[in-house]
Design a protein around this motif. Structure first.
Motif, PDB file in Angstrom:
ATOM      1  N   VAL A  13     -40.479 -14.871  78.854  1.00 45.36           N
ATOM      2  CA  VAL A  13     -39.488 -14.310  77.944  1.00 45.36           C
ATOM      3  C   VAL A  13     -38.111 -14.437  78.605  1.00 45.36           C
ATOM      4  O   VAL A  13     -37.971 -14.203  79.809  1.00 45.36           O
ATOM      5  CB  VAL A  13     -39.801 -12.827  77.641  1.00 45.36           C
ATOM      6  CG1 VAL A  13     -38.704 -12.188  76.818  1.00 45.36           C
ATOM      7  CG2 VAL A  13     -41.141 -12.708  76.933  1.00 45.36           C
ATOM      8  N   VAL A  14     -37.112 -14.821  77.822  1.00 47.15           N
ATOM      9  CA  VAL A  14     -35.744 -14.948  78.331  1.00 47.15           C
ATOM     10  C   VAL A  14     -34.999 -13.662  77.970  1.00 47.15           C
ATOM     11  O   VAL A  14     -34.871 -13.325  76.797  1.00 47.15           O
ATOM     12  CB  VAL A  14     -35.037 -16.180  77.717  1.00 47.15           C
ATOM     13  CG1 VAL A  14     -33.596 -16.265  78.212  1.00 47.15           C
ATOM     14  CG2 VAL A  14     -35.805 -17.454  78.041  1.00 47.15           C
ATOM     15  N   THR A  15     -34.534 -12.947  78.979  1.00 47.54           N
ATOM     16  CA  THR A  15     -33.791 -11.714  78.747  1.00 47.54           C
ATOM     17  C   THR A  15     -32.302 -12.022  78.799  1.00 47.54           C
ATOM     18  O   THR A  15     -31.820 -12.645  79.742  1.00 47.54           O
ATOM     19  CB  THR A  15     -34.148 -10.648  79.795  1.00 47.54           C
ATOM     20  OG1 THR A  15     -35.567 -10.487  79.824  1.00 47.54           O
ATOM     21  CG2 THR A  15     -33.503  -9.316  79.460  1.00 47.54           C
ATOM     22  N   ASP A  50     -29.578 -13.860  85.106  1.00 47.54           N
ATOM     23  CA  ASP A  50     -30.186 -14.638  86.180  1.00 47.54           C
ATOM     24  C   ASP A  50     -31.159 -13.762  86.967  1.00 47.54           C
ATOM     25  O   ASP A  50     -30.956 -12.540  87.093  1.00 47.54           O
ATOM     26  CB  ASP A  50     -29.109 -15.179  87.127  1.00 47.54           C
ATOM     27  CG  ASP A  50     -28.203 -16.201  86.454  1.00 47.54           C
ATOM     28  OD1 ASP A  50     -28.650 -16.868  85.497  1.00 47.54           O
ATOM     29  OD2 ASP A  50     -27.035 -16.326  86.889  1.00 47.54           O
ATOM     30  N   LEU A  51     -32.196 -14.371  87.495  1.00 47.20           N
ATOM     31  CA  LEU A  51     -33.170 -13.650  88.306  1.00 47.20           C
ATOM     32  C   LEU A  51     -32.466 -12.948  89.460  1.00 47.20           C
ATOM     33  O   LEU A  51     -31.672 -13.566  90.179  1.00 47.20           O
ATOM     34  CB  LEU A  51     -34.231 -14.624  88.844  1.00 47.20           C
ATOM     35  CG  LEU A  51     -35.352 -14.005  89.667  1.00 47.20           C
ATOM     36  CD1 LEU A  51     -36.172 -13.035  88.805  1.00 47.20           C
ATOM     37  CD2 LEU A  51     -36.249 -15.090  90.233  1.00 47.20           C
ATOM     38  N   GLY A  52     -32.701 -11.648  89.602  1.00 40.69           N
ATOM     39  CA  GLY A  52     -32.086 -10.864  90.668  1.00 40.69           C
ATOM     40  C   GLY A  52     -30.702 -10.326  90.341  1.00 40.69           C
ATOM     41  O   GLY A  52     -30.123  -9.577  91.120  1.00 40.69           O
ATOM     42  N   GLU A  53     -30.159 -10.699  89.173  1.00 39.13           N
ATOM     43  CA  GLU A  53     -28.816 -10.258  88.782  1.00 39.13           C
ATOM     44  C   GLU A  53     -28.903  -8.925  88.045  1.00 39.13           C
ATOM     45  O   GLU A  53     -29.747  -8.742  87.176  1.00 39.13           O
ATOM     46  CB  GLU A  53     -28.183 -11.315  87.875  1.00 39.13           C
ATOM     47  CG  GLU A  53     -26.743 -11.053  87.511  1.00 39.13           C
ATOM     48  CD  GLU A  53     -26.150 -12.182  86.685  1.00 39.13           C
ATOM     49  OE1 GLU A  53     -24.928 -12.384  86.783  1.00 39.13           O
ATOM     50  OE2 GLU A  53     -26.891 -12.851  85.933  1.00 39.13           O
ATOM     51  N   ILE A  55     -27.973  -6.131  85.334  1.00 36.76           N
ATOM     52  CA  ILE A  55     -27.656  -6.292  83.916  1.00 36.76           C
ATOM     53  C   ILE A  55     -26.156  -6.232  83.657  1.00 36.76           C
ATOM     54  O   ILE A  55     -25.603  -7.108  82.991  1.00 36.76           O
ATOM     55  CB  ILE A  55     -28.409  -5.233  83.075  1.00 36.76           C
ATOM     56  CG1 ILE A  55     -29.910  -5.493  83.136  1.00 36.76           C
ATOM     57  CG2 ILE A  55     -27.918  -5.239  81.631  1.00 36.76           C
ATOM     58  CD1 ILE A  55     -30.754  -4.361  82.549  1.00 36.76           C
ATOM     59  N   VAL A  56     -25.490  -5.209  84.143  1.00 32.83           N
ATOM     60  CA  VAL A  56     -24.050  -5.047  83.887  1.00 32.83           C
ATOM     61  C   VAL A  56     -23.260  -6.192  84.515  1.00 32.83           C
ATOM     62  O   VAL A  56     -22.321  -6.710  83.915  1.00 32.83           O
ATOM     63  CB  VAL A  56     -23.552  -3.667  84.366  1.00 32.83           C
ATOM     64  CG1 VAL A  56     -22.029  -3.583  84.323  1.00 32.83           C
ATOM     65  CG2 VAL A  56     -24.161  -2.564  83.505  1.00 32.83           C
ATOM     66  N   ARG A  57     -23.665  -6.622  85.683  1.00 39.08           N
ATOM     67  CA  ARG A  57     -22.987  -7.753  86.337  1.00 39.08           C
ATOM     68  C   ARG A  57     -23.153  -9.021  85.498  1.00 39.08           C
ATOM     69  O   ARG A  57     -22.209  -9.796  85.321  1.00 39.08           O
ATOM     70  CB  ARG A  57     -23.533  -7.965  87.743  1.00 39.08           C
ATOM     71  CG  ARG A  57     -22.838  -9.132  88.434  1.00 39.08           C
ATOM     72  CD  ARG A  57     -23.126  -9.171  89.895  1.00 39.08           C
ATOM     73  NE  ARG A  57     -22.344  -8.091  90.498  1.00 39.08           N
ATOM     74  CZ  ARG A  57     -22.575  -7.568  91.685  1.00 39.08           C
ATOM     75  NH1 ARG A  57     -23.549  -8.014  92.414  1.00 39.08           N
ATOM     76  NH2 ARG A  57     -21.829  -6.595  92.150  1.00 39.08           N
ATOM     77  N   ALA A  58     -24.358  -9.241  84.958  1.00 39.27           N
ATOM     78  CA  ALA A  58     -24.605 -10.406  84.100  1.00 39.27           C
ATOM     79  C   ALA A  58     -23.733 -10.349  82.853  1.00 39.27           C
ATOM     80  O   ALA A  58     -23.161 -11.365  82.434  1.00 39.27           O
ATOM     81  CB  ALA A  58     -26.078 -10.475  83.706  1.00 39.27           C
ATOM     82  N   LEU A  59     -23.619  -9.180  82.262  1.00 37.28           N
ATOM     83  CA  LEU A  59     -22.818  -9.011  81.053  1.00 37.28           C
ATOM     84  C   LEU A  59     -21.345  -9.333  81.330  1.00 37.28           C
ATOM     85  O   LEU A  59     -20.723 -10.115  80.602  1.00 37.28           O
ATOM     86  CB  LEU A  59     -22.965  -7.580  80.537  1.00 37.28           C
ATOM     87  CG  LEU A  59     -22.291  -7.256  79.222  1.00 37.28           C
ATOM     88  CD1 LEU A  59     -22.912  -8.059  78.084  1.00 37.28           C
ATOM     89  CD2 LEU A  59     -22.417  -5.772  78.930  1.00 37.28           C
ATOM     90  N   LYS A  60     -20.802  -8.781  82.397  1.00 38.72           N
ATOM     91  CA  LYS A  60     -19.405  -9.044  82.755  1.00 38.72           C
ATOM     92  C   LYS A  60     -19.188 -10.514  83.077  1.00 38.72           C
ATOM     93  O   LYS A  60     -18.172 -11.103  82.698  1.00 38.72           O
ATOM     94  CB  LYS A  60     -18.980  -8.164  83.930  1.00 38.72           C
ATOM     95  CG  LYS A  60     -18.845  -6.698  83.555  1.00 38.72           C
ATOM     96  CD  LYS A  60     -18.422  -5.870  84.754  1.00 38.72           C
ATOM     97  CE  LYS A  60     -18.192  -4.429  84.356  1.00 38.72           C
ATOM     98  NZ  LYS A  60     -17.656  -3.630  85.475  1.00 38.72           N
TER      99      LYS A  60
END
Length: 149
Positions: A13-15, A50-53, A55-60
């Motif tokens: 699944v891709v989150t 990304d794996l290990g990232e 959530i909030v950092r990925a969003l920004k």
């Protein structure tokens, strides 16, 4: 006999995360996608975690990559599941977060986004958008303003 399961491009699944950016005027930032999935549709900035990232950092990161805008992440609005049709199937779980812009200069990434605009809720029906985008915007702005395009 059971129906065969569709094949998927990924074996997991891709989150993804999506920023529902609302400015002080109550307008939502929409981007017109240049790439699949949803190429040519109006969506909100976001992408894969990304794996290990975190959530909030990925969003920004995704918002900065797509529209060059820093945001304050406020709260989780909802989760939406989407399985894409066609030969290249993906199974997405999308986390929608309400965000506030920390500036007003937008420099969009032409590789991913062809257009960017701030849209007042009463004009959202004028934009072709995928089911997940419509779903979350209808929750935020429950007036019957959406039409199928």
């Amino acid at each position: 006999m059971p129906k065969p399961r569709p094949k998927f491009k990924k074996d997991h699944v891709v989150t993804s995360v999506v920023a529902v950016i609302i400015n002080d005027a109550g307008e939502v930032l929409l981007t017109k996608r240049n790439i699949p999935p949803f190429q040519g549709d109006w969506v909100m900035p976001g992408g894969k975690i990304d794996l290990g990232e975190q959530i909030v950092r990925a969003l920004k990161r995704e918002v900065m990559e797509e529209v060059g805008l820093a945001v304050e992440v406020q709260n989780l609005l909802d989760v939406f599941e989407h399985v894409t049709p066609g030969e290249d199937h993906y199974h997405f779980v999308i986390l929608y977060y309400r965000c506030h812009p920390l500036g007003n200069v937008i420099i969009h990434n032409d590789m991913e986004v062809s257009e960017v605009c701030w849209v007042s809720p009463e004009y959202l029906s004028n934009y072709k958008m995928p089911e997940g985008t419509r779903f979350i915007l209808e929750k935020l702005f429950p007036e019957p303003i959406y039409c199928e395009i």
